[in-house]
Design an enzyme around this catalytic site. Structure first.
Site, mmCIF file in Angstrom:
data_model
loop_
_atom_site.group_PDB
_atom_site.id
_atom_site.type_symbol
_atom_site.label_atom_id
_atom_site.label_comp_id
_atom_site.label_asym_id
_atom_site.label_seq_id
_atom_site.Cartn_x
_atom_site.Cartn_y
_atom_site.Cartn_z
ATOM 1 N N LYS A 196 -10.883 -9.867 15.176
ATOM 2 C CA LYS A 196 -12.156 -10.221 14.522
ATOM 3 C C LYS A 196 -12.279 -9.536 13.166
ATOM 4 O O LYS A 196 -12.658 -10.152 12.176
ATOM 5 C CB LYS A 196 -13.336 -9.824 15.430
ATOM 6 N N GLN A 229 -18.506 -5.374 21.994
ATOM 7 C CA GLN A 229 -17.343 -5.937 22.691
ATOM 8 C C GLN A 229 -17.476 -5.687 24.192
ATOM 9 O O GLN A 229 -17.687 -4.554 24.632
ATOM 10 C CB GLN A 229 -16.058 -5.300 22.142
ATOM 11 N N ASP A 263 -23.336 -13.087 18.609
ATOM 12 C CA ASP A 263 -22.740 -13.573 19.859
ATOM 13 C C ASP A 263 -23.728 -14.437 20.651
ATOM 14 O O ASP A 263 -23.329 -15.102 21.612
ATOM 15 C CB ASP A 263 -22.295 -12.390 20.742
#
Ligand code: NAP
Length: 305
Positions: free
Chosen positions: A53, A97, A120
């Site tokens: 990422k 994460q 997200d």
């Protein structure tokens, strides 16, 4: 017949190129898009995902920061980092994460992410907005799949769609996006009876299960579009021989493992109309859509500032 290969890598590259100009424009106006990542513990796969990422951010000229904590971190430690990123003017997208270590309260952590930076799309505000069909941030994997279908001219309106998997990250938002695009959607899970028969009704079949090669030829209606979200590591040679095409076996033997999807590609490819490969299908899109969300968050912040 053999299925059209839905190339996620090429589609992701096209999306990234489209973003390049927007990143430059925002940077010139003092709002260089920035992604902040919280990484807790030393899970090797998580570290690789985070690096992929941040490398993708760099390639586009975006800012990024990764805050790391040891596996022994407390919920309060993680909350403090999220707060720091929420407050930072250089950061427009915040992601934590997953998975977090078991002692960390993941719900409290995800609920603290500023809904305006929640790239997200896991915050309840953003989940609610998606359900109400007024989305702001939506989980990147299902949005990436919708983009992949649209950019390959695959119309879902009026079609029968079956989603196998009901996770908050993939299955549920996927089903909502397909429903909002006017597909008739069925969601399956581990308690679904006669899964193959239900799956066989699908014009568009999405497998987000986490079981290598579970979806076989008897799950697929001839000509169906099959999207394989699964990302499973296979180390057993007998399993690899069953799941991999001969061309990938040599590489498996060299490395000792291979990544395979939830779809048994050797038996499904001859009957499906279109199929996403693993790797090179859904995976690259997830990152491209994360970048897109972060760029949009930066543009929104500039507009609001
Ligand atoms: P998850 O949270 O473990 O959810 C798996 C879902 O599959 C659950 O709803 C589960 O049902 C269902 N399931 C499990 N075994 C089943 C069976 N035998 N028959 C029918 N349904 C079954 O996983 P996830 O986070 O959604 O991820 C799914 C897969 O996608 C994983 O391989 C993951 O690595 C991959 N993934 C890839 C990307 C990418 O960017 N390519 C992104 C995210 C995830 P229950 O609800 O009944 O337990």
């Amino acid at each position: 017949m053999t299925a059209e290969r839905l190339d996620g890598k090429a589609t992701a590259q096209a999306i990234r190129e489209e973003l390049r100009g927007e990143v430059e424009r925002l940077t010139a106006r003092g709002a260089r898009p920035g992604l902040g990542v919280v990484l807790v513990g030393d899970d090797a796969a998580s570290a690789i995902y985070v690096r992929n990422k941040t490398t993708a951010c760099e390639e586009l000229g975006m800012h990024h920061e990764t805050k790391t904590l040891p596996a022994s971190a407390s919920t309060e430690d993680v909350l403090a980092l999220v707060e720091e990123l929420n407050r930072s003017l250089a950061i427009h997208g915040v992601l934590v994460q997953l998975p977090l270590p078991p002692q960390v309260d993941a719900t409290r952590v995800l609920d603290l992410v500023d809904p305006g930076k929640d790239v997200d799309g896991f915050h309840p505000d953003n989940v609610g907005r998606l359900v109400q069909k007024r989305p702001r941030f939506v989980p990147c994997t299902p949005v990436g799949i919708m983009e992949l279908l649209a950019r390959h001219g695959i119309e879902v309106s009026g079609k029968r769609a079956v989603v196998i998997g009901r996770s908050d990250i993939v299955g549920k938002p996927m089903a909502l996006l397909l429903m909002h695009a006017n597909a008739t959607v069925t969601v399956c899970h581990s308690r679904t009876r006669d899964l193959a028969a239900v799956a066989r009704e699908a014009d568009v079949l999405v497998a987000a299960i986490g079981r290598a090669g579970l979806v076989r030829a008897d799950f697929v209606k001839p000509g169906a579009v099959v999207v394989d979200v699964g990302m499973n590591r296979v180390e057993d040679p007998a399993e690899a021989r069953d799941l991999l095409p001969p061309a990938r076996l040599a590489n498996f033997e060299k490395r000792g493992y291979a990544l395979v999807g939830d779809v048994h590609a050797p038996s499904v490819a001859p009957i499906a109309g279109a199929l996403t490969p693993v790797p090179g299908g859904v995976g690259p899109l997830t990152i491209a859509l994360l970048l897109k969300s972060t760029v949009r968050a930066a543009a929104d912040a500039l507009g609001a500032g």
